[in-house]
Write an enzyme that holds these catalytic residues in place. Structure first.
Site, PDB file in Angstrom:
ATOM      1  N   ARG A 106       0.877  -1.183   0.000  1.00 15.43           N
ATOM      2  CA  ARG A 106       0.000   0.000   0.000  1.00 15.43           C
ATOM      3  C   ARG A 106       0.907   1.224   0.000  1.00 15.43           C
ATOM      4  O   ARG A 106       1.702   1.403   0.927  1.00 15.43           O
ATOM      5  CB  ARG A 106      -0.905  -0.014   1.232  1.00 15.43           C
ATOM      6  CG  ARG A 106      -1.628   1.284   1.447  1.00 15.43           C
ATOM      7  CD  ARG A 106      -2.726   1.186   2.478  1.00 15.43           C
ATOM      8  NE  ARG A 106      -3.869   0.469   1.955  1.00 15.43           N
ATOM      9  CZ  ARG A 106      -5.073   0.462   2.525  1.00 15.43           C
ATOM     10  NH1 ARG A 106      -5.280   1.137   3.646  1.00 15.43           N
ATOM     11  NH2 ARG A 106      -6.070  -0.204   1.998  1.00 15.43           N
ATOM     12  N   HIS A 133      -7.512   0.992  -6.312  1.00 15.54           N
ATOM     13  CA  HIS A 133      -7.694   0.061  -5.187  1.00 15.54           C
ATOM     14  C   HIS A 133      -8.335  -1.215  -5.755  1.00 15.54           C
ATOM     15  O   HIS A 133      -9.491  -1.529  -5.452  1.00 15.54           O
ATOM     16  CB  HIS A 133      -8.562   0.703  -4.110  1.00 15.54           C
ATOM     17  CG  HIS A 133      -8.479   0.046  -2.764  1.00 15.54           C
ATOM     18  ND1 HIS A 133      -7.667  -1.048  -2.507  1.00 15.54           N
ATOM     19  CD2 HIS A 133      -9.110   0.329  -1.585  1.00 15.54           C
ATOM     20  CE1 HIS A 133      -7.812  -1.401  -1.238  1.00 15.54           C
ATOM     21  NE2 HIS A 133      -8.669  -0.597  -0.663  1.00 15.54           N
ATOM     22  N   GLN A 136     -10.021  -4.055  -3.499  1.00 12.04           N
ATOM     23  CA  GLN A 136     -11.300  -3.631  -2.919  1.00 12.04           C
ATOM     24  C   GLN A 136     -12.428  -3.866  -3.920  1.00 12.04           C
ATOM     25  O   GLN A 136     -13.481  -4.425  -3.583  1.00 12.04           O
ATOM     26  CB  GLN A 136     -11.227  -2.128  -2.568  1.00 12.04           C
ATOM     27  CG  GLN A 136     -12.542  -1.542  -2.087  1.00 12.04           C
ATOM     28  CD  GLN A 136     -12.917  -2.011  -0.699  1.00 12.04           C
ATOM     29  OE1 GLN A 136     -12.111  -1.892   0.217  1.00 12.04           O
ATOM     30  NE2 GLN A 136     -14.117  -2.541  -0.519  1.00 12.04           N
ATOM     31  N   ASP A 229     -17.277   6.881  -0.653  1.00  9.98           N
ATOM     32  CA  ASP A 229     -15.971   6.711  -0.010  1.00  9.98           C
ATOM     33  C   ASP A 229     -15.650   8.048   0.647  1.00  9.98           C
ATOM     34  O   ASP A 229     -16.322   9.056   0.394  1.00  9.98           O
ATOM     35  CB  ASP A 229     -14.934   6.327  -1.096  1.00  9.98           C
ATOM     36  CG  ASP A 229     -13.522   6.130  -0.546  1.00  9.98           C
ATOM     37  OD1 ASP A 229     -13.371   5.957   0.676  1.00  9.98           O
ATOM     38  OD2 ASP A 229     -12.564   6.171  -1.349  1.00  9.98           O
ATOM     39  N   CYS A 270     -16.477   1.365   1.000  1.00  8.92           N
ATOM     40  CA  CYS A 270     -15.286   0.516   1.184  1.00  8.92           C
ATOM     41  C   CYS A 270     -14.820   0.526   2.642  1.00  8.92           C
ATOM     42  O   CYS A 270     -14.131  -0.393   3.060  1.00  8.92           O
ATOM     43  CB  CYS A 270     -14.170   0.984   0.261  1.00  8.92           C
ATOM     44  SG  CYS A 270     -13.732   2.713   0.512  1.00  8.92           S
ATOM     45  N   ARG A 298     -13.987  -9.058   1.866  1.00  7.54           N
ATOM     46  CA  ARG A 298     -12.572  -8.812   1.549  1.00  7.54           C
ATOM     47  C   ARG A 298     -11.761 -10.079   1.819  1.00  7.54           C
ATOM     48  O   ARG A 298     -10.886 -10.449   1.047  1.00  7.54           O
ATOM     49  CB  ARG A 298     -12.003  -7.657   2.406  1.00  7.54           C
ATOM     50  CG  ARG A 298     -12.627  -6.288   2.179  1.00  7.54           C
ATOM     51  CD  ARG A 298     -12.269  -5.689   0.824  1.00  7.54           C
ATOM     52  NE  ARG A 298     -10.849  -5.655   0.542  1.00  7.54           N
ATOM     53  CZ  ARG A 298     -10.018  -4.682   0.924  1.00  7.54           C
ATOM     54  NH1 ARG A 298     -10.469  -3.650   1.581  1.00  7.54           N
ATOM     55  NH2 ARG A 298      -8.721  -4.717   0.609  1.00  7.54           N
TER      56      ARG A 298
HETATM   57  N1  NVA Z   1     -10.006   6.518  -0.927  1.00 12.21           N
HETATM   58  C1  NVA Z   1      -9.631   6.050   0.391  1.00 12.21           C
HETATM   59  C2  NVA Z   1      -9.799   4.587   0.492  1.00 12.21           C
HETATM   60  C3  NVA Z   1      -9.508   3.987   1.823  1.00 12.21           C
HETATM   61  C4  NVA Z   1      -9.666   2.505   1.860  1.00 12.21           C
HETATM   62  C5  NVA Z   1      -8.202   6.447   0.670  1.00 12.21           C
HETATM   63  O1  NVA Z   1      -7.345   6.334  -0.224  1.00 12.21           O
HETATM   64  O2  NVA Z   1      -7.917   6.908   1.783  1.00 12.21           O
HETATM   65  N1   CP Z   2     -11.241  -0.513   2.534  1.00 12.79           N
HETATM   66  C1   CP Z   2      -9.957  -0.594   2.923  1.00 12.79           C
HETATM   67  O1   CP Z   2      -9.037  -0.796   2.118  1.00 12.79           O
HETATM   68  O2   CP Z   2      -9.792  -0.449   4.258  1.00 12.79           O
HETATM   69  P1   CP Z   2      -8.410  -0.302   5.036  1.00 12.79           P
HETATM   70  O3   CP Z   2      -7.864   1.066   4.706  1.00 12.79           O
HETATM   71  O4   CP Z   2      -8.781  -0.448   6.479  1.00 12.79           O
HETATM   72  O5   CP Z   2      -7.479  -1.382   4.569  1.00 12.79           O
END
Ligand code: NVA
Ligand code: CP
Length: 313
Positions: A106, A133, A136, A229, A270, A298
């Protein structure tokens, strides 16, 4: 003649064809229902999980999936690795490829996960970047299939930050499988042009449609799924004040927006949710919300992905 194994990565929905998406959904549902036993699939396999940002679902579901499939996962914080002190991504990739079987990462910049993939000799999974993502959205497609018994012909409305990783992967995932997608986003936050072009390529094959509007009521009209989101994705915290000012008054998913959708429409997110920002308590806690099943799935989809990329089956 030596057989050269070509490693597969999952950095974007573009790395996986329609048939494979359908197979992963089918496999994930069979795993969830106990029809397929994957408990020994990854005996002795090890996953390195590199995190430059926080995570609850992605981290825990991948780690639990590895353990429940007979493997092991290593949590590696970016700043605990020498990466945080300037060792290059390429050198890190070369070294990790000698120790482990698969990497999930990530990152902030999508270019960084592309670099990690380029120099790894093992599969690399994108656990979220600024652009995409994919894991997801594969899991979300499984949830949609589970709830509606089909994908093609449904309509999903994404209400919120059209420039976000989740919206981008939804655009690709929905158009690949034939779900119509409407995105309601302020004019200041349009989806990435290259992502939209790719999604337009997909609809030439799948026959679904894309609509981008700044009007959440138009997007929500007759939708089967309302999806939102956060308005402030990780990495965009310095824009928080501006985003909150622009998004909350018009784009918060409320009962009023839900009422524009089909009467049997579901609400998806999500997570993590920022209650009172992108969604009201009464919607996320209401009868139409399927966010906890969505989060559970997930785990099942991670197992399907890991079996696809790693298992000798
Ligand atoms: N769009 C959000 C998704 C979190 C799972 C982020 O990147 O923070
Ligand atoms: N939806 C998702 O990816 O959650 P986290 O940021 O908790 O991994």
């Amino acid at each position: 003649m030596a057989i050269v194994m070509v490693k597969r990565d999952l950095l974007t929905i573009d790395d996986i064809n329609l048939e494979e998406v359908i197979q992963l959904i089918d496999l994930g549902l069979k795993i969830k229902r106990g029809i397929i036993d994957v408990s020994k699939d990854l005996n002795g396999k090890i996953m390195a999980m590199i995190f430059q940002k926080p995570s609850t679902r992605t981290r825990v579901s991948f780690e639990v999936a590895m353990i429940e499939m007979g493997g092991h996962a290593l949590y590696l914080g970016w700043d605990q690795l020498q990466l945080g002190r300037g060792e290059t991504i390429a050198d890190t990739a070369r070294v990790l490829s000698r120790y482990v079987d698969i990497i999930m990462a990530r990152v902030y910049r999508h270019a960084d996960i592309a670099e990690l993939s380029k120099y790894s000799s093992i599969p690399v999974i994108n656990g979220l970047s600024d652009l995409y993502h994919p894991v997801q959205i594969l899991s979300d497609l499984l949830t949609i299939q589970e709830v509606f018994g089909k994908l093609k012909g449904l309509k999903l409305a994404f209400i919120g930050d059209g420039s976000s990783n989740v919206c981008h992967s939804l655009l690709l995932g929905c158009t690949k499988v034939g779900i119509d997608i409407s995105v309601a986003t302020p004019k200041e936050f349009p989806p990435n042009r290259n992502v939209l072009n790719k999604a337009y390529d997909y609809i030439r094959v799948s026959g679904s449609y894309i609509k981008v509007t700044d009007d959440p009521h138009i997007a929500a009209k007759d939708a089967d799924i309302i999806y939102t989101d956060t308005f402030v994705s990780m990495g965009f915290e310095e824009e928080r004040e501006k985003r909150i000012r622009i998004f909350i008054p018009r784009y918060q998913v409320t009962k009023n927006i839900m009422s524009k959708a089909n009467s049997r429409a579901v609400f998806m997110h999500c997570l993590p949710a920022h209650r009172g920002e992108e969604v009201s308590d009464e919607v996320i806690d209401g009868d139409q919300s399927i966010v906890w099943d969505q989060a559970e799935n997930r785990l099942h989809m991670q197992k399907a992905i890991l079996r696809w990329l790693l298992a000798d089956v």
